[in-house]
Design a protein around this motif. Structure first.
Motif, PDB file in Angstrom:
ATOM      1  N   GLU A 106       0.828  -1.205   0.000  1.00 23.19           N
ATOM      2  CA  GLU A 106       0.000   0.000   0.000  1.00 23.19           C
ATOM      3  C   GLU A 106       0.867   1.262   0.000  1.00 23.19           C
ATOM      4  O   GLU A 106       0.590   2.240   0.696  1.00 23.19           O
ATOM      5  N   PHE A 107       1.930   1.200  -0.809  1.00 23.85           N
ATOM      6  CA  PHE A 107       2.861   2.330  -0.895  1.00 23.85           C
ATOM      7  C   PHE A 107       2.179   3.582  -1.452  1.00 23.85           C
ATOM      8  O   PHE A 107       2.426   4.699  -1.004  1.00 23.85           O
ATOM      9  N   LEU A 108       1.323   3.383  -2.449  1.00 25.45           N
ATOM     10  CA  LEU A 108       0.557   4.488  -3.013  1.00 25.45           C
ATOM     11  C   LEU A 108      -0.855   4.468  -2.437  1.00 25.45           C
ATOM     12  O   LEU A 108      -1.481   3.411  -2.339  1.00 25.45           O
ATOM     13  N   LYS A 109      -1.359   5.626  -2.076  1.00 28.26           N
ATOM     14  CA  LYS A 109      -2.668   5.718  -1.432  1.00 28.26           C
ATOM     15  C   LYS A 109      -3.809   5.921  -2.441  1.00 28.26           C
ATOM     16  O   LYS A 109      -4.817   6.540  -2.131  1.00 28.26           O
ATOM     17  N   PHE A 110      -3.612   5.401  -3.649  1.00 29.08           N
ATOM     18  CA  PHE A 110      -4.668   5.476  -4.655  1.00 29.08           C
ATOM     19  C   PHE A 110      -5.408   4.145  -4.705  1.00 29.08           C
ATOM     20  O   PHE A 110      -5.029   3.170  -4.048  1.00 29.08           O
ATOM     21  N   ASP A 111      -6.452   4.113  -5.532  1.00 27.53           N
ATOM     22  CA  ASP A 111      -7.164   2.856  -5.748  1.00 27.53           C
ATOM     23  C   ASP A 111      -6.270   1.870  -6.495  1.00 27.53           C
ATOM     24  O   ASP A 111      -5.228   2.235  -7.051  1.00 27.53           O
ATOM     25  N   ALA A 112      -6.713   0.610  -6.552  1.00 30.10           N
ATOM     26  CA  ALA A 112      -5.865  -0.453  -7.076  1.00 30.10           C
ATOM     27  C   ALA A 112      -5.506  -0.277  -8.552  1.00 30.10           C
ATOM     28  O   ALA A 112      -4.470  -0.763  -9.002  1.00 30.10           O
ATOM     29  N   TYR A 113      -6.344   0.411  -9.306  1.00 28.84           N
ATOM     30  CA  TYR A 113      -6.097   0.527 -10.740  1.00 28.84           C
ATOM     31  C   TYR A 113      -5.144   1.675 -11.083  1.00 28.84           C
ATOM     32  O   TYR A 113      -4.867   1.935 -12.256  1.00 28.84           O
ATOM     33  N   ILE A 114      -4.622   2.375 -10.077  1.00 29.34           N
ATOM     34  CA  ILE A 114      -3.657   3.457 -10.287  1.00 29.34           C
ATOM     35  C   ILE A 114      -2.325   3.046  -9.695  1.00 29.34           C
ATOM     36  O   ILE A 114      -2.257   2.552  -8.572  1.00 29.34           O
ATOM     37  N   GLY A 157      -1.941 -10.286 -16.227  1.00 29.81           N
ATOM     38  CA  GLY A 157      -1.227  -9.821 -15.041  1.00 29.81           C
ATOM     39  C   GLY A 157      -2.113  -9.020 -14.113  1.00 29.81           C
ATOM     40  O   GLY A 157      -2.030  -9.150 -12.882  1.00 29.81           O
ATOM     41  N   CYS A 158      -2.965  -8.198 -14.688  1.00 24.94           N
ATOM     42  CA  CYS A 158      -3.915  -7.414 -13.887  1.00 24.94           C
ATOM     43  C   CYS A 158      -4.847  -8.326 -13.094  1.00 24.94           C
ATOM     44  O   CYS A 158      -5.069  -8.116 -11.897  1.00 24.94           O
ATOM     45  N   VAL A 159      -5.380  -9.340 -13.749  1.00 21.05           N
ATOM     46  CA  VAL A 159      -6.314 -10.262 -13.080  1.00 21.05           C
ATOM     47  C   VAL A 159      -5.604 -11.037 -11.972  1.00 21.05           C
ATOM     48  O   VAL A 159      -6.154 -11.218 -10.876  1.00 21.05           O
ATOM     49  N   LEU A 160      -4.388 -11.497 -12.243  1.00 25.08           N
ATOM     50  CA  LEU A 160      -3.650 -12.261 -11.229  1.00 25.08           C
ATOM     51  C   LEU A 160      -3.381 -11.421  -9.985  1.00 25.08           C
ATOM     52  O   LEU A 160      -3.586 -11.881  -8.854  1.00 25.08           O
ATOM     53  N   SER A 161      -2.927 -10.192 -10.184  1.00 24.85           N
ATOM     54  CA  SER A 161      -2.673  -9.310  -9.036  1.00 24.85           C
ATOM     55  C   SER A 161      -3.954  -8.999  -8.286  1.00 24.85           C
ATOM     56  O   SER A 161      -3.981  -8.983  -7.047  1.00 24.85           O
ATOM     57  N   ALA A 162      -5.022  -8.758  -9.038  1.00 24.24           N
ATOM     58  CA  ALA A 162      -6.294  -8.400  -8.415  1.00 24.24           C
ATOM     59  C   ALA A 162      -6.863  -9.552  -7.597  1.00 24.24           C
ATOM     60  O   ALA A 162      -7.382  -9.353  -6.491  1.00 24.24           O
ATOM     61  N   LEU A 163      -6.758 -10.767  -8.128  1.00 20.28           N
ATOM     62  CA  LEU A 163      -7.270 -11.924  -7.396  1.00 20.28           C
ATOM     63  C   LEU A 163      -6.479 -12.169  -6.120  1.00 20.28           C
ATOM     64  O   LEU A 163      -7.037 -12.549  -5.090  1.00 20.28           O
ATOM     65  N   PRO A 177     -12.174  -5.774  -5.948  1.00 20.03           N
ATOM     66  CA  PRO A 177     -13.555  -5.879  -6.451  1.00 20.03           C
ATOM     67  C   PRO A 177     -13.590  -6.105  -7.961  1.00 20.03           C
ATOM     68  O   PRO A 177     -12.732  -5.603  -8.698  1.00 20.03           O
ATOM     69  N   VAL A 178     -14.599  -6.844  -8.398  1.00 20.50           N
ATOM     70  CA  VAL A 178     -14.710  -7.215  -9.814  1.00 20.50           C
ATOM     71  C   VAL A 178     -14.824  -5.979 -10.698  1.00 20.50           C
ATOM     72  O   VAL A 178     -14.233  -5.920 -11.784  1.00 20.50           O
ATOM     73  N   ARG A 179     -15.536  -4.970 -10.243  1.00 18.81           N
ATOM     74  CA  ARG A 179     -15.710  -3.767 -11.058  1.00 18.81           C
ATOM     75  C   ARG A 179     -14.371  -3.084 -11.327  1.00 18.81           C
ATOM     76  O   ARG A 179     -14.123  -2.598 -12.436  1.00 18.81           O
ATOM     77  N   GLU A 180     -13.491  -3.048 -10.349  1.00 20.99           N
ATOM     78  CA  GLU A 180     -12.176  -2.447 -10.551  1.00 20.99           C
ATOM     79  C   GLU A 180     -11.328  -3.287 -11.506  1.00 20.99           C
ATOM     80  O   GLU A 180     -10.558  -2.745 -12.303  1.00 20.99           O
ATOM     81  N   ILE A 181     -11.458  -4.601 -11.422  1.00 25.82           N
ATOM     82  CA  ILE A 181     -10.726  -5.479 -12.335  1.00 25.82           C
ATOM     83  C   ILE A 181     -11.165  -5.236 -13.773  1.00 25.82           C
ATOM     84  O   ILE A 181     -10.332  -5.088 -14.686  1.00 25.82           O
ATOM     85  N   VAL A 182     -12.473  -5.167 -13.995  1.00 31.01           N
ATOM     86  CA  VAL A 182     -12.997  -4.934 -15.341  1.00 31.01           C
ATOM     87  C   VAL A 182     -12.557  -3.571 -15.858  1.00 31.01           C
ATOM     88  O   VAL A 182     -12.179  -3.417 -17.021  1.00 31.01           O
ATOM     89  N   SER A 183     -12.583  -2.576 -14.987  1.00 27.31           N
ATOM     90  CA  SER A 183     -12.166  -1.232 -15.386  1.00 27.31           C
ATOM     91  C   SER A 183     -10.695  -1.203 -15.788  1.00 27.31           C
ATOM     92  O   SER A 183     -10.326  -0.630 -16.820  1.00 27.31           O
ATOM     93  N   GLU A 184      -9.847  -1.824 -14.973  1.00 30.35           N
ATOM     94  CA  GLU A 184      -8.416  -1.812 -15.270  1.00 30.35           C
ATOM     95  C   GLU A 184      -8.096  -2.598 -16.529  1.00 30.35           C
ATOM     96  O   GLU A 184      -7.285  -2.162 -17.356  1.00 30.35           O
ATOM     97  N   CYS A 185      -8.706  -3.762 -16.699  1.00 30.63           N
ATOM     98  CA  CYS A 185      -8.462  -4.561 -17.906  1.00 30.63           C
ATOM     99  C   CYS A 185      -8.907  -3.812 -19.162  1.00 30.63           C
ATOM    100  O   CYS A 185      -8.237  -3.856 -20.196  1.00 30.63           O
ATOM    101  N   GLY A 186     -10.035  -3.113 -19.063  1.00 31.50           N
ATOM    102  CA  GLY A 186     -10.484  -2.323 -20.201  1.00 31.50           C
ATOM    103  C   GLY A 186      -9.500  -1.228 -20.556  1.00 31.50           C
ATOM    104  O   GLY A 186      -9.207  -0.989 -21.736  1.00 31.50           O
ATOM    105  N   CYS A 187      -8.948  -0.570 -19.537  1.00 38.43           N
ATOM    106  CA  CYS A 187      -7.949   0.480 -19.785  1.00 38.43           C
ATOM    107  C   CYS A 187      -6.672  -0.106 -20.384  1.00 38.43           C
ATOM    108  O   CYS A 187      -6.052   0.521 -21.255  1.00 38.43           O
ATOM    109  N   VAL A 188      -6.281  -1.280 -19.935  1.00 34.76           N
ATOM    110  CA  VAL A 188      -5.095  -1.935 -20.493  1.00 34.76           C
ATOM    111  C   VAL A 188      -5.298  -2.216 -21.981  1.00 34.76           C
ATOM    112  O   VAL A 188      -4.405  -1.981 -22.810  1.00 34.76           O
ATOM    113  N   LEU A 189      -6.474  -2.705 -22.329  1.00 36.90           N
ATOM    114  CA  LEU A 189      -6.764  -3.004 -23.739  1.00 36.90           C
ATOM    115  C   LEU A 189      -6.834  -1.726 -24.568  1.00 36.90           C
ATOM    116  O   LEU A 189      -6.330  -1.682 -25.700  1.00 36.90           O
TER     117      LEU A 189
END
Length: 206
Positions: free
Chosen positions: A31-39, A64-70, A75-87
């Motif tokens: 938790e080095f950065l105090k942002f949400d998981a997708y930042i 990689g995003c899914v593995l770290s998130a799991l 939360p699933v919504r953050e995973i979907v958001s981050e994966c969409g941004c990666v794509l």
């Protein structure tokens, strides 16, 4: 031939996923950065992986995003958001760079290349901000857009220079595209062919 290509693409996906996890998971755990998981520092990776590995880099980033998130029970919504941004960043950067390119090379030797990168990052970062807003709410637009844009420039640019100009990694190209050689020639048994090729090399160097 097809087996070697499949093996090559699988290696690209695997390397991309491992790098994404290595940059993402330690920051999440500590938790080095105090942002949400997708930042995080990882936000420069999608555009860089897209430039080098195209859709295979984007796919590896999503894995990689899914593995770290799991692992961190994200939360699933953050995973979907981050994966969409990666794509969006990965495939978008790949297509924008290659479609408008004549040589299909990824290099940063002239100011126009940096302007091109910054413009593409701005467009795609804005798209990521809109996408995250649609899933997560209005408060995510500014943070998401600035994160992908700033890290893509500040961290992504030197990394892109390292891999493309110094290590000379050949990028994945869209179907039907090929990289044109700067100099071509044939050396035969005669002496004239060597002189002609030397002249061509000197002219290209100038």
């Amino acid at each position: 031939m097809w087996k070697s290509k499949i093996s090559k693409y699988c290696n690209m996906i695997l390397v991309s996923a491992i790098v994404y996890v290595l940059l993402d998971l330690p920051l999440r755990i500590t938790e080095f950065l105090k942002f949400d998981a997708y930042i995080g520092l990882k936000n420069f990776l999608p555009s860089t992986l897209g430039l080098l590995f195209g859709p295979w880099g984007a796919a590896g980033g999503c894995i990689g995003c899914v593995l770290s998130a799991l692992f961190c029970h994200t939360p699933v919504r953050e995973i979907v958001s981050e994966c969409g941004c990666v794509l969006i960043m990965g495939i978008g950067m790949w297509l924008l760079w290659q479609v408008g390119s004549v040589t299909h090379k990824v290099h940063f030797k002239r100011p126009v290349h940096y302007i091109k990168l910054a413009g593409f990052l701005a467009i795609l970062s804005g798209c990521c901000g809109l996408y995250s807003t649609f899933l997560m709410g209005k408060q995510t637009f500014v943070v998401t857009s600035i994160s992908y844009m700033a890290l893509g420039l500040l961290v992504g640019t030197p990394v892109n220079i390292l891999f493309s100009d110094l290590l000379c990694i050949q990028p994945v190209l869209p179907w039907g595209c090929s990289i044109k050689n700067d100099v071509t020639g044939v050396i035969d048994a005669g002496t004239n062919s060597m002189d002609l090729l030397n002249d061509t090399l000197e002219a290209f160097a100038f």
